[in-house]
Scaffold this motif. Structure first.
Motif, PDB file in Angstrom:
ATOM      1  N   GLY A   1       0.808  -1.204   0.000  1.00 61.59           N
ATOM      2  CA  GLY A   1       0.000   0.000   0.000  1.00 61.59           C
ATOM      3  C   GLY A   1       0.842   1.254   0.000  1.00 61.59           C
ATOM      4  N   GLU A   2       0.247   2.329   0.472  1.00 61.05           N
ATOM      5  CA  GLU A   2       0.882   3.647   0.477  1.00 61.05           C
ATOM      6  C   GLU A   2       1.064   4.131   1.915  1.00 61.05           C
ATOM      7  N   ILE A   3       2.147   4.819   2.165  1.00 64.67           N
ATOM      8  CA  ILE A   3       2.403   5.392   3.484  1.00 64.67           C
ATOM      9  C   ILE A   3       1.700   6.746   3.561  1.00 64.67           C
ATOM     10  N   LEU A   4       0.670   6.824   4.404  1.00 61.55           N
ATOM     11  CA  LEU A   4      -0.180   8.007   4.478  1.00 61.55           C
ATOM     12  C   LEU A   4       0.305   9.027   5.500  1.00 61.55           C
ATOM     13  N   ARG A   5       0.804   8.553   6.635  1.00 65.14           N
ATOM     14  CA  ARG A   5       1.301   9.435   7.694  1.00 65.14           C
ATOM     15  C   ARG A   5       2.539   8.812   8.315  1.00 65.14           C
ATOM     16  N   CYS A   6       3.474   9.642   8.722  1.00 67.99           N
ATOM     17  CA  CYS A   6       4.684   9.166   9.389  1.00 67.99           C
ATOM     18  C   CYS A   6       5.168  10.274  10.319  1.00 67.99           C
TER      19      CYS A   6
ATOM     20  N   PRO B   1       8.458   9.659  16.755  1.00 65.96           N
ATOM     21  CA  PRO B   1       8.386   8.194  16.838  1.00 65.96           C
ATOM     22  C   PRO B   1       7.023   7.702  17.319  1.00 65.96           C
ATOM     23  N   ARG B   2       5.947   8.365  16.910  1.00 66.73           N
ATOM     24  CA  ARG B   2       4.664   8.089  17.545  1.00 66.73           C
ATOM     25  C   ARG B   2       3.572   7.531  16.642  1.00 66.73           C
ATOM     26  N   LEU B   3       3.658   7.734  15.345  1.00 57.70           N
ATOM     27  CA  LEU B   3       2.522   7.326  14.520  1.00 57.70           C
ATOM     28  C   LEU B   3       2.955   7.022  13.099  1.00 57.70           C
ATOM     29  N   ILE B   4       2.447   5.918  12.589  1.00 57.11           N
ATOM     30  CA  ILE B   4       2.574   5.605  11.169  1.00 57.11           C
ATOM     31  C   ILE B   4       1.235   5.038  10.698  1.00 57.11           C
ATOM     32  N   LYS B   5       0.810   5.488   9.512  1.00 55.69           N
ATOM     33  CA  LYS B   5      -0.464   5.050   8.958  1.00 55.69           C
ATOM     34  C   LYS B   5      -0.265   4.703   7.499  1.00 55.69           C
ATOM     35  N   VAL B   6      -0.813   3.553   7.089  1.00 54.85           N
ATOM     36  CA  VAL B   6      -0.636   3.077   5.722  1.00 54.85           C
ATOM     37  C   VAL B   6      -1.960   2.534   5.194  1.00 54.85           C
ATOM     38  N   THR B   7      -2.095   2.526   3.875  1.00 61.02           N
ATOM     39  CA  THR B   7      -3.152   1.717   3.287  1.00 61.02           C
ATOM     40  C   THR B   7      -2.671   0.269   3.291  1.00 61.02           C
TER      41      THR B   7
END
Length: 219
Positions: A76-81, A84-90
């Motif tokens: 998928g795609e990396i939506l948020r980074c 050192p607290r949050l990562i969001k992906v499809t």
């Protein structure tokens, strides 16, 4: 040796509502603590070499807006980074529906790290699947994430294993069976599933992880 009961009980599980890019969503939420500082857990979740040692080999353009692919798993795609607290992906398997996974980290009072993993899917699709096929698929997805978070714990503790094969070991299969049962209260809270339907859903999920022994699974 894995302390199976301790590991199963280490995770809080719930099913709730979480919006996705296309609108209303349903989500699986897992929360557990790790005996490692937040920077160490962040590195384990974002460094390609380290990810390959507890989850799967990963390749791609691993930066905000880039694409990734886990070997034999989702891409998928990396939506948020937000280190050192949050990562969001499809999160997409093949040509299936696009879902979203968000990992949130926070330091705890003892110097360790609390990790929350939320896997959200379009609400209409999830509700239709549950209405048609029962909650077994949802439990199976949750059980799969349980195994991943177990692997992260072992990796952070210094245990070496091959994530491509370790799910087939008797210990991990037993852990998976127990984690499927542990999702029962969350399923009942979300959909009011009857005891009979819940037992069938758990059996369906267990069959995915240990098909040769599920007939002997009595909870």
């Amino acid at each position: 040796m894995i302390d199976i009961i301790k590991q199963v009980n280490a995770t809080h599980r719930e099913i709730g509502n979480q919006a996705v890019a296309t609108g209303e969503g349903r989500s699986l939420l897992l929360r557990r603590s790790y005996d490692a500082p937040i920077e160490e857990v962040w590195s384990a979740c974002t460094d390609p070499e380290r990810i390959s040692r507890w989850l799967a080999p990963v390749e791609g353009d691993l930066r905000l807006g880039g694409k990734y692919q886990l070997k034999g798993n989702a891409g998928g795609e990396i939506l948020r980074c937000e280190e050192p607290r949050l990562i969001k992906v499809t999160w997409m398997l093949g040509e299936g529906m696009s879902t979203e996974v968000e990992v949130r980290l926070a330091p705890d009072a003892d110097g360790g790290t609390v990790l929350e993993l939320e896997h959200a899917s379009p609400a209409q699709i999830v509700d239709e699947m549950v209405a048609t096929y029962g909650a077994g698929g949802t439990i199976g997805i949750g059980g799969g994430w349980d195994i991943a978070l177990l692997g992260l714990d072992l990796f952070l503790g210094g245990t070496e294993f091959d994530p491509a094969t370790w799910e087939d070991t008797p210990e991990v299969q037993e852990f998976a069976r127990q984690s499927c049962h542990a999702w029962g209260p969350a399923v009942q809270a979300a959909w009011g599933t009857s005891a009979e339907d819940l037992a069938a859903a758990i059996a369906f999920a267990v069959q995915h992880f240990a098909p040769d022994t599920s007939g002997d699974d009595n909870g």
